[in-house]
Design an enzyme around this catalytic site. Structure first.
Site, PDB file in Angstrom:
ATOM      1  N   GLU A   1       0.853  -1.192   0.000  1.00  0.00           N
ATOM      2  CA  GLU A   1       0.000   0.000   0.000  1.00  0.00           C
ATOM      3  C   GLU A   1       0.885   1.237   0.000  1.00  0.00           C
ATOM      4  O   GLU A   1       1.840   1.322   0.769  1.00  0.00           O
ATOM      5  CB  GLU A   1      -0.901   0.047   1.245  1.00  0.00           C
ATOM      6  CG  GLU A   1      -1.900  -1.077   1.377  1.00  0.00           C
ATOM      7  CD  GLU A   1      -2.691  -0.981   2.679  1.00  0.00           C
ATOM      8  OE1 GLU A   1      -2.834   0.149   3.218  1.00  0.00           O
ATOM      9  OE2 GLU A   1      -3.150  -2.026   3.171  1.00  0.00           O
TER      10      GLU A   1
ATOM     11  N   GLU B   1     -13.647   5.038  -0.380  1.00  0.00           N
ATOM     12  CA  GLU B   1     -14.474   4.113   0.402  1.00  0.00           C
ATOM     13  C   GLU B   1     -15.141   4.895   1.528  1.00  0.00           C
ATOM     14  O   GLU B   1     -14.557   5.115   2.589  1.00  0.00           O
ATOM     15  CB  GLU B   1     -13.616   2.983   0.965  1.00  0.00           C
ATOM     16  CG  GLU B   1     -12.993   2.098  -0.106  1.00  0.00           C
ATOM     17  CD  GLU B   1     -12.100   1.025   0.498  1.00  0.00           C
ATOM     18  OE1 GLU B   1     -12.636  -0.017   0.915  1.00  0.00           O
ATOM     19  OE2 GLU B   1     -10.875   1.241   0.557  1.00  0.00           O
TER      20      GLU B   1
ATOM     21  N   LYS C   1     -15.444   3.464   5.330  1.00  0.00           N
ATOM     22  CA  LYS C   1     -14.280   3.120   6.146  1.00  0.00           C
ATOM     23  C   LYS C   1     -14.333   3.844   7.486  1.00  0.00           C
ATOM     24  O   LYS C   1     -14.888   4.931   7.612  1.00  0.00           O
ATOM     25  CB  LYS C   1     -12.983   3.502   5.426  1.00  0.00           C
ATOM     26  CG  LYS C   1     -12.580   2.576   4.304  1.00  0.00           C
ATOM     27  CD  LYS C   1     -11.159   2.842   3.845  1.00  0.00           C
ATOM     28  CE  LYS C   1     -10.151   2.388   4.894  1.00  0.00           C
ATOM     29  NZ  LYS C   1      -8.759   2.567   4.426  1.00  0.00           N
TER      30      LYS C   1
ATOM     31  N   GLU D   1      -9.387   9.075   5.702  1.00  0.00           N
ATOM     32  CA  GLU D   1      -9.394   7.643   5.400  1.00  0.00           C
ATOM     33  C   GLU D   1     -10.351   7.259   4.281  1.00  0.00           C
ATOM     34  O   GLU D   1     -10.166   6.231   3.630  1.00  0.00           O
ATOM     35  CB  GLU D   1      -9.737   6.835   6.647  1.00  0.00           C
ATOM     36  CG  GLU D   1      -8.552   6.449   7.498  1.00  0.00           C
ATOM     37  CD  GLU D   1      -7.569   5.557   6.765  1.00  0.00           C
ATOM     38  OE1 GLU D   1      -7.975   4.501   6.257  1.00  0.00           O
ATOM     39  OE2 GLU D   1      -6.389   5.924   6.690  1.00  0.00           O
TER      40      GLU D   1
END
Length: 492
Positions: A276, A328, A331, A339
């Site tokens: 990542e 997303e 999250k 995030e």
């Protein structure tokens, strides 16, 4: 005549040996000089889910050939059948306890989540990520004792299923697994030395790389004294001198700290994959489109230049997986409100900024055939007193994403009424524009005029097609039934 045949035989053997040696040299050179693969993380914690088939088409349009999943999502895996895309499948940390103690659970998981998808015309699964950052300091050792036993049990299951030579187990680690004031002095945290020695030995024996997640953004976000230019790749006035080596960006410094830590364990040449790496576009100071573009493009150019790092000159990471493909909105925001905004594409598969992945396809291509809800929005009713709106705002933002309203976010400066409208609309779109979802006791009203302001985008949702054209997730359900059954047997 006999001597002549012997001579010819020896000459043929010599030619064969020389030819074989040349082939080996060429193969070795091609491995060393091969460009890093650029892949993406495909997370699915979204309130507005694109069809998996649309996402796979997005991969193909952008020539993305490597994808990392955080679990064995059956919808994603079915959509990846026959695509030729290389896949890393994740096992959540919460499963490690069961896998560490039950070979039957490992056998079932491999059967249901690997074997059933592989084979001719199936999914090209290359890696299984055993846990995700299981040694993160914030976990306080919660998963630490399970990792090695789970690895060993899963390896046996792979062998039983005859896929051990093709599918490799890895353990993605956060960069907080190692530490040092200078890269050359890198070492794994003292409490991890023994377990890391076991893991790295396992990886080496089975031909697996070391997977690490590196986030210069988090260094910048968490430390007001961290020099901003050192987080990027455009040069810095805060270079780090480490003996004869000089580091001009945080990524190289972090990477070489890991190299030094591996070297201390006797595995300094182990291949490294970046599991990542990325930069968020919203939700915090320094999280914006300009910074994300600069970081990701700089990273890609740097890695594909094959310059490597001071401790590994000419040898860049084996692969890198950008974090992440899509935003997303579901999250957790415990690490920060950024995030939910790591995607290089927004939730609807539209590129956020121009980015060249270096895969021979130019700039990012948008998702095709995305089905949107009608162009209408929910906003604060201008004719009503909004003094009692607080509880409605709380309900809206607990069910939808309002993180762009936070300090540093793209919608932070749209005013009090704008904040109310943004929250109302986010909830309205999550509820698929249900007429009752814009009531808020008469404080909301539907409009057909786009209320977006500057960089603050009021979204329109997409139709719910997340389960289209894929089979039901029976394997995943059956696996969790087995875990629950084992749990009750244990306590009884």
């Amino acid at each position: 005549m006999i001597l002549d045949l012997v001579f010819q035989a020896k000459m043929a053997q010599t030619h064969f040996t020389a030819a074989a040696f040349l082939v080996l040299v060429l193969i070795s050179s091609s491995v060393l000089m091969a460009e890093s693969g650029i892949g993406v993380n495909w997370g699915t914690l979204s309130l507005h889910k694109l069809s998996p088939s649309t996402v796979v088409d997005l991969f193909k349009q952008n020539k993305i050939e490597k994808v990392k999943l955080f679990d064995a999502d059956p919808y994603c895996l079915n959509a990846l059948r026959g695509s030729g895309i290389q896949v890393m499948v994740g096992i959540p940390n919460e499963m490690l306890s069961v896998f560490s103690s039950s070979t039957d659970a490992c056998d079932l998981w491999v059967s249901q989540n690997l074997s059933r998808y592989m084979g001719k015309g199936g999914v090209d699964i290359r890696y299984v990520a055993v846990g995700n950052e299981p040694f993160l300091t914030s976990y306080s050792g919660q998963f630490q004792s399970y990792v090695v036993p789970a690895l060993l049990n899963l390896q046996q299951s792979l062998a039983k299923a005859n896929v051990a030579n093709f599918v490799k187990l890895v353990v993605p680690c956060n960069a907080d697994a190692y530490e040092s004031s200078l890269p050359s002095q890198g070492a794994f945290r003292s409490e991890l030395t023994q377990i890391m020695t076991q893991i790295v030995s396992f990886l080496n024996t089975n031909g697996s790389p070391f997977v690490v997640n590196i986030y210069p953004f988090l260094s910048l976000y968490g430390n007001s004294d961290f020099p901003q230019d050192y987080a990027f790749f455009g040069g810095t006035n805060h270079a780090v001198t480490d003996g004869a080596n000089v580091y001009y960006n945080a990524f190289d410094g972090n990477f070489d700290t890991l190299v030094a830590a591996l070297n201390k364990l006797g595995y300094g040449q182990m291949p490294i994959v970046i599991g990542e790496v990325g930069w968020p576009t919203d939700g915090a100071i320094s999280a914006n489109l300009t910074a994300a573009k600069a970081f990701n493009q700089g990273l890609i150019n740097h890695v594909l230049s094959n310059k490597g790092t001071p401790l590994r000159p000419g040898v860049p990471p084996m692969d890198i997986y950008l974090f992440s493909l899509l935003d997303e909105e579901a999250k957790s925001i415990l690490p920060g409100t950024f995030e939910r905004h790591w995607g290089i594409f927004s939730f609807d598969g539209q590129a956020k900024y121009p980015l060249n992945l270096g895969l021979g396809n130019g700039l990012l291509k948008n998702a095709r055939d995305v089905e949107y809800l009608p162009s209408r929005w929910c906003v604060a009713n201008p004719s009503r007193d909004l003094s009692g709106v607080a509880n409605h705002m709380k309900i809206a933002c607990s069910n939808a994403d309002c993180t762009t309203l936070n300090y540093g976010g793209s919608c932070n400066e749209i005013g009090a009424k704008g904040n109310i409208s943004y929250a109302f609309n986010s909830y309205y779109q999550v509820k698929k524009q249900n007429s009752q979802s814009c009531d808020f006791d008469g404080l909301g009203i539907v409009t057909f005029l786009d209320p977006s302001v500057g960089d603050c985008r009021f979204l329109v949702g997409i139709t719910d097609s997340s389960s289209s054209n894929v089979e039901a997730p029976g394997g995943q359900v059956n696996f969790w039934i087995l875990i629950l059954w084992g749990f009750w047997i244990y306590i009884l």
